[in-house]
Design a protein around this motif. Structure first.
Motif, PDB file in Angstrom:
ATOM      1  N   SER A  30       0.813  -1.216   0.000  1.00 11.45           N
ATOM      2  CA  SER A  30       0.000   0.000   0.000  1.00 11.45           C
ATOM      3  C   SER A  30       0.837   1.252   0.000  1.00 11.45           C
ATOM      4  N   LEU A  31       2.145   1.129   0.320  1.00 15.61           N
ATOM      5  CA  LEU A  31       3.023   2.286   0.366  1.00 15.61           C
ATOM      6  C   LEU A  31       3.931   2.359  -0.849  1.00 15.61           C
ATOM      7  N   ALA A  32       3.569   1.624  -1.912  1.00 13.03           N
ATOM      8  CA  ALA A  32       4.455   1.542  -3.074  1.00 13.03           C
ATOM      9  C   ALA A  32       4.741   2.899  -3.684  1.00 13.03           C
ATOM     10  N   CYS A  33       3.806   3.819  -3.567  1.00 12.31           N
ATOM     11  CA  CYS A  33       3.964   5.136  -4.172  1.00 12.31           C
ATOM     12  C   CYS A  33       4.262   6.203  -3.131  1.00 12.31           C
ATOM     13  N   PHE A  34       4.565   5.779  -1.893  1.00 15.03           N
ATOM     14  CA  PHE A  34       4.682   6.732  -0.797  1.00 15.03           C
ATOM     15  C   PHE A  34       5.931   6.474   0.029  1.00 15.03           C
TER      16      PHE A  34
ATOM     17  N   SER B 187       1.294   8.752   5.257  1.00 18.97           N
ATOM     18  CA  SER B 187       2.427   8.485   4.387  1.00 18.97           C
ATOM     19  C   SER B 187       2.496   9.621   3.400  1.00 18.97           C
ATOM     20  N   LEU B 188       3.632   9.777   2.780  1.00 21.98           N
ATOM     21  CA  LEU B 188       3.829  10.942   1.930  1.00 21.98           C
ATOM     22  C   LEU B 188       4.115  10.566   0.496  1.00 21.98           C
ATOM     23  N   PRO B 189       3.810  11.478  -0.430  1.00 21.35           N
ATOM     24  CA  PRO B 189       3.970  11.169  -1.851  1.00 21.35           C
ATOM     25  C   PRO B 189       5.415  10.888  -2.196  1.00 21.35           C
ATOM     26  N   GLY B 190       5.614   9.898  -3.031  1.00 17.90           N
ATOM     27  CA  GLY B 190       6.968   9.551  -3.439  1.00 17.90           C
ATOM     28  C   GLY B 190       7.235   9.912  -4.878  1.00 17.90           C
ATOM     29  N   VAL B 191       8.486   9.760  -5.264  1.00 16.14           N
ATOM     30  CA  VAL B 191       8.863  10.079  -6.634  1.00 16.14           C
ATOM     31  C   VAL B 191       8.167   9.166  -7.628  1.00 16.14           C
ATOM     32  N   GLY B 192       7.720   7.968  -7.145  1.00 13.83           N
ATOM     33  CA  GLY B 192       7.102   7.015  -8.043  1.00 13.83           C
ATOM     34  C   GLY B 192       5.748   7.434  -8.563  1.00 13.83           C
ATOM     35  N   CYS B 193       5.174   8.494  -7.996  1.00 15.52           N
ATOM     36  CA  CYS B 193       3.813   8.892  -8.381  1.00 15.52           C
ATOM     37  C   CYS B 193       3.811   9.710  -9.658  1.00 15.52           C
ATOM     38  N   ILE B 194       4.194   9.091 -10.746  1.00 12.27           N
ATOM     39  CA  ILE B 194       4.232   9.728 -12.058  1.00 12.27           C
ATOM     40  C   ILE B 194       3.341   8.915 -12.982  1.00 12.27           C
TER      41      ILE B 194
ATOM     42  N   ASP C  17      -1.938  -2.910  -9.371  1.00 16.22           N
ATOM     43  CA  ASP C  17      -1.655  -3.107  -7.959  1.00 16.22           C
ATOM     44  C   ASP C  17      -1.844  -1.785  -7.219  1.00 16.22           C
ATOM     45  N   ASN C  18      -1.470  -1.743  -5.946  1.00 17.49           N
ATOM     46  CA  ASN C  18      -1.672  -0.535  -5.147  1.00 17.49           C
ATOM     47  C   ASN C  18      -0.843   0.642  -5.645  1.00 17.49           C
ATOM     48  N   ASP C  19       0.330   0.358  -6.187  1.00 19.35           N
ATOM     49  CA  ASP C  19       1.154   1.425  -6.750  1.00 19.35           C
ATOM     50  C   ASP C  19       0.408   2.111  -7.891  1.00 19.35           C
ATOM     51  N   VAL C  20      -0.209   1.310  -8.759  1.00 17.73           N
ATOM     52  CA  VAL C  20      -0.965   1.863  -9.882  1.00 17.73           C
ATOM     53  C   VAL C  20      -2.175   2.640  -9.373  1.00 17.73           C
ATOM     54  N   ASN C  21      -2.893   2.086  -8.396  1.00 22.25           N
ATOM     55  CA  ASN C  21      -4.044   2.794  -7.830  1.00 22.25           C
ATOM     56  C   ASN C  21      -3.645   4.168  -7.304  1.00 22.25           C
ATOM     57  N   ALA C  22      -2.521   4.227  -6.595  1.00 20.32           N
ATOM     58  CA  ALA C  22      -2.071   5.488  -6.012  1.00 20.32           C
ATOM     59  C   ALA C  22      -1.678   6.488  -7.090  1.00 20.32           C
ATOM     60  N   ARG C  23      -0.901   6.044  -8.057  1.00 18.72           N
ATOM     61  CA  ARG C  23      -0.427   6.968  -9.095  1.00 18.72           C
ATOM     62  C   ARG C  23      -1.577   7.474  -9.961  1.00 18.72           C
ATOM     63  N   PHE C  24      -2.500   6.554 -10.312  1.00 16.80           N
ATOM     64  CA  PHE C  24      -3.625   6.968 -11.144  1.00 16.80           C
ATOM     65  C   PHE C  24      -4.513   7.956 -10.401  1.00 16.80           C
ATOM     66  N   ASP C  25      -4.747   7.700  -9.121  1.00 18.02           N
ATOM     67  CA  ASP C  25      -5.576   8.598  -8.333  1.00 18.02           C
ATOM     68  C   ASP C  25      -4.931   9.980  -8.216  1.00 18.02           C
TER      69      ASP C  25
ATOM     70  N   LEU D  82     -12.946  10.033  -1.280  1.00 15.78           N
ATOM     71  CA  LEU D  82     -11.672  10.615  -0.865  1.00 15.78           C
ATOM     72  C   LEU D  82     -11.033   9.811   0.255  1.00 15.78           C
ATOM     73  N   TRP D  83     -11.846   9.205   1.095  1.00 16.05           N
ATOM     74  CA  TRP D  83     -11.329   8.357   2.176  1.00 16.05           C
ATOM     75  C   TRP D  83     -10.368   7.316   1.608  1.00 16.05           C
ATOM     76  N   CYS D  84     -10.730   6.737   0.473  1.00 20.71           N
ATOM     77  CA  CYS D  84      -9.890   5.702  -0.147  1.00 20.71           C
ATOM     78  C   CYS D  84      -8.625   6.310  -0.744  1.00 20.71           C
ATOM     79  N   SER D  85      -8.740   7.515  -1.317  1.00 20.19           N
ATOM     80  CA  SER D  85      -7.574   8.184  -1.893  1.00 20.19           C
ATOM     81  C   SER D  85      -6.510   8.442  -0.831  1.00 20.19           C
ATOM     82  N   LEU D  86      -6.946   8.713   0.384  1.00 20.27           N
ATOM     83  CA  LEU D  86      -6.007   9.015   1.476  1.00 20.27           C
ATOM     84  C   LEU D  86      -5.502   7.763   2.167  1.00 20.27           C
ATOM     85  N   ARG D  87      -6.028   6.622   1.777  1.00 20.60           N
ATOM     86  CA  ARG D  87      -5.652   5.360   2.430  1.00 20.60           C
ATOM     87  C   ARG D  87      -5.529   4.267   1.369  1.00 20.60           C
ATOM     88  N   ILE D  88      -4.593   4.436   0.464  1.00 25.70           N
ATOM     89  CA  ILE D  88      -4.429   3.476  -0.630  1.00 25.70           C
ATOM     90  C   ILE D  88      -4.221   2.066  -0.069  1.00 25.70           C
ATOM     91  N   GLY D  89      -4.981   1.130  -0.633  1.00 29.36           N
ATOM     92  CA  GLY D  89      -4.906  -0.258  -0.192  1.00 29.36           C
ATOM     93  C   GLY D  89      -6.026  -0.657   0.741  1.00 29.36           C
TER      94      GLY D  89
END
Length: 675
Positions: free
Chosen positions: A9-13, A29-36, A636-644, A663-670
């Motif tokens: 769930s933290l793949a993008c954070f 958790s905080l946004p990571g460089v992977g969120c592209i 996967d969760n990384d894709v969910n986070a980046r797409f969102d 929005l609850w889900c956007s703030l709690r990926i996974g």
């Protein structure tokens, strides 16, 4: 409540440096460089907790090896837009999509002394070896096809309208981007920068701050890097500070496929020019590079040609919109079409115009040649003769040879005129859904060789005469096999009925290419419910397509093997398992939006963010590298986070993109996965 956060769930954070109990209690958790979005081909990122502020006065400069006098104006304009997007206080930057929205690191970021002050740009096409690059002379057909498109051969626009190729100079993406590295050359020894190489780039942001670096072969590659750079920048609550984290960052990127598009129908309901420009802006941000403009259909003919273009033996094409547009304001005149094409080209997008024939024709054409050019026109029993009202298609079945000659002349004249409006190397003649009843047939083979093939031959000869490659829907390749076998070399065939037909299309003719747009993965209008009157329980002919369903598409579907799991998560076929000859012919794909129930009022929420799913399918392709490790593209969760997060970035730009979930889900990926 304490929430356990899985590694997935933290793949993008990344995690802020807080006491463990506090961390778990607020589930931050905080946004990571992977969120592209779309995912870069290769990326190496630094450690957690490293921050770099972005100067409000950030500057873009050119490397000493880049001849600044050769830098095109459309790139300079793009640099100004990027600076404004990164530093603008209007609307604010995207806040971290975590429960506390970044409050926990606000102090640490604001105290950070390291600042990104400059971005230094190197363009190989403006460097020492640039004189050896093949270029079409300004004003020639290959540099624009029309005097109104006298393109700077180093411009974003010029690179965007070149013939598509899956070829690259090297399997490894360059980090130097010297023209001398490119091995693909023409017969005169001039360097040929392929369409995929033209979009490639290298972006480096050091942990020491101060200066970032962008390198690319072309201005188009630099332009793609700017979209990535913009997505690396975040804001903080109640602050004007902009920051990047996970330093240092190194990204080497290029598209897996040269075609990444979006098709928009503007006939069933008119879409204003201003709305189309908004579409193009968002497409560019998503690295979508092809706008397929289905500009006419049986419901209306909004393409307005200049008056007085008919001669004694030609049609006055101005009559088409006069008799076929919804009203005089719901048209696209020639100057508006050119304006949109230029607007798109400066944003790295090629516009491919489609005039659908021989079916899908009625309004505007119905009165030509004394009304004899249309068969089955606007029948009350339309269900027998068309997929939707009004019925109508070119009267290829006529026994009157003079009428048939006029039909052929009309088709040629329209296509020749449309060809002058666009510098694209492609022009679509459509070809979908010829109705057999309307042509007095029960089977396709009854009209394949006798009606369809000669008509398509006429179209192909016309397009060849004006330097355009033909583009057809899949029926012309597989429903009418003799026609398909005779399609000209270089013809693009677009799949649409379903994802099972790709192999049939490629097998129909070894000289054609395929663009994917199967309705079961990429039709954005599906699932609305029936729109016909007196049909209260009617449903759409196709079910709603979620963005995640689109994401699971394998571009080599049925050409290789790919088995979805029960949850819909798909492991895409590795490139190593794909036939190289097949790879050469698969150009990419696109989402499509037919507008029976769409106009300017609901265009954006229908399109976004779902259209961006195709951008990663066809930019990232089958696999990518993270920190030197090859990983398959999969849902996967990384894709969910980046797409969102990409959706929220669109919203921050003023785009009316639909939410993916609460929005609850956007703030709690996974936490919102079906388990």
């Amino acid at each position: 409540m304490m929430v356990a956060l899985s590694k997935a769930s933290l793949a993008c954070f990344s995690l802020p440096l807080l006491p463990l109990l506090l961390l778990l209690s607020i589930a931050t958790s905080l946004p990571g460089v992977g969120c592209i979005w779309p995912n870069p081909a290769s990326m190496i990122a630094g450690k957690d907790g490293t921050y770099l502020k972005v100067s409000p006065n950030i500057g873009f400069k050119f490397d000493s090896a880049t001849d600044e006098s050769k830098v095109p104006q459309d790139l300079k304009d793009a640099l100004e837009r990027t600076k404004a997007a990164i530093t603008s206080k209007k609307g604010g930057a995207l806040l971290p999509l975590v429960v506390d929205r970044g409050k926990s690191i606000k102090s640490a970021v604001e105290k950070e002394k390291k600042t990104l002050e400059n971005v230094v740009i190197y363009i190989g096409d403006c460097g020492p070896s640039a004189g050896n690059v093949r270029r079409a002379p300004k004003g020639s057909s290959k540099s624009g096809g029309h005097k109104d498109f006298d393109l700077d051969p180093r411009s974003i626009f010029y690179q965007s309208v070149q013939t598509l190729s899956t070829q690259v100079s090297s399997d490894k993406i360059s980090e130097a981007f010297r023209i001398s590295e490119i091995t693909t050359k023409d017969q005169d020894g001039k360097v040929k920068i392929s369409s995929r190489d033209a979009e490639s780039y290298y972006l480096e942001i050091p942990d020491a701050g101060s200066t970032a670096v962008i390198k690319a072969y072309t201005s188009l590659g630099v332009f793609r890097a700017l979209s990535t750079l913009e997505q690396l920048v975040w804001g903080l609550p109640g602050s004007d500070v902009r920051f990047i984290q996970h330093l240092p960052i190194k990204i080497s990127d290029r598209p897996a496929f040269p075609y990444r598009g979006f098709m928009l129908d503007t006939s069933r309901n008119y879409i204003p020019v201003s709305s189309i420009k908004r579409v193009l802006d968002s497409m560019s941000f998503a690295k979508l590079n092809q706008f397929h403009w289905h500009i006419t259909d049986s419901q209306s003919w909004p393409l307005k040609f200049s008056a007085g273009q008919g001669s004694a033996d030609e049609f006055d094409l101005a009559s088409l919109s006069q008799n076929g547009a919804y009203d005089e304001d719901k048209v696209y005149d020639e100057e508006q079409v050119k304006e949109l094409i230029q607007y798109a080209g400066k944003r790295g997008i090629n516009v491919n115009l489609e005039v659908d024939m021989p079916a899908h024709m009625f309004m505007g054409v119905q009165d030509l040649a004394g009304g004899k050019m249309i068969a089955c026109g606007d029948r009350d029993d339309w269900t027998k003769f068309a997929a939707e009202p009004p019925s109508g298609q070119l009267n290829l079945i006529t026994k009157d040879e003079s009428v048939k000659a006029q039909i052929y002349k009309f088709a040629s004249q329209v296509l020749k005129k449309v060809s002058t409006l666009t510098p694209s190397p492609y022009l679509s003649s459509g070809g979908d859904e010829p109705n057999l009843n309307c042509y007095g047939a029960k089977k396709e083979d009854e009209i394949d060789a006798s009606l369809i093939k000669p008509f398509v031959n006429n179209v192909q000869e016309t397009l060849k005469s004006v330097g355009k490659s033909n583009w057809v829907w899949e029926e012309m390749a597989i429903s009418f096999p003799q026609t398909g076998a005779n399609l000209a070399k270089g013809t693009i065939v677009e799949s649409w009925t379903n994802s099972q037909n790709a192999k049939k299309i490629l097998d129909s003719n070894p000289d054609t290419f395929i663009v994917h747009a199967p309705s079961d993965y990429f039709y954005l209008d599906c699932g609305n419910g029936a729109w016909l009157g007196s049909f209260p329980n009617g449903q759409s002919w196709c079910p709603f397509v979620t963005w995640s369903k689109s994401y699971t598409f394998d571009p080599y579907v049925n050409l290789t093997s790919s088995t979805p799991s029960a949850t819909g998560t798909t492991t895409i076929t590795p490139l190593s398992s794909t036939d190289p000859e097949i790879k050469k012919r698969v150009l990419g794909g696109e989402s499509a939006l037919w507008t029976e129930q769409v106009d300017a009022n609901n265009l954006e929420p229908k399109m976004w963010p779902r259209a961006a799913s195709a951008s990663e399918v066809f930019w990232t392709g089958q696999e990518f590298q993270r920190d030197g490790k090859v990983q398959p593209r999969k849902l996967d969760n990384d894709v969910n986070a980046r797409f969102d997060e990409f959706r929220f970035r669109l919203v921050s730009k003023g785009v009316n993109a639909s939410p993916n979930w609460p929005l609850w889900c956007s703030l709690r990926i996974g936490r919102c996965n079906l388990v």
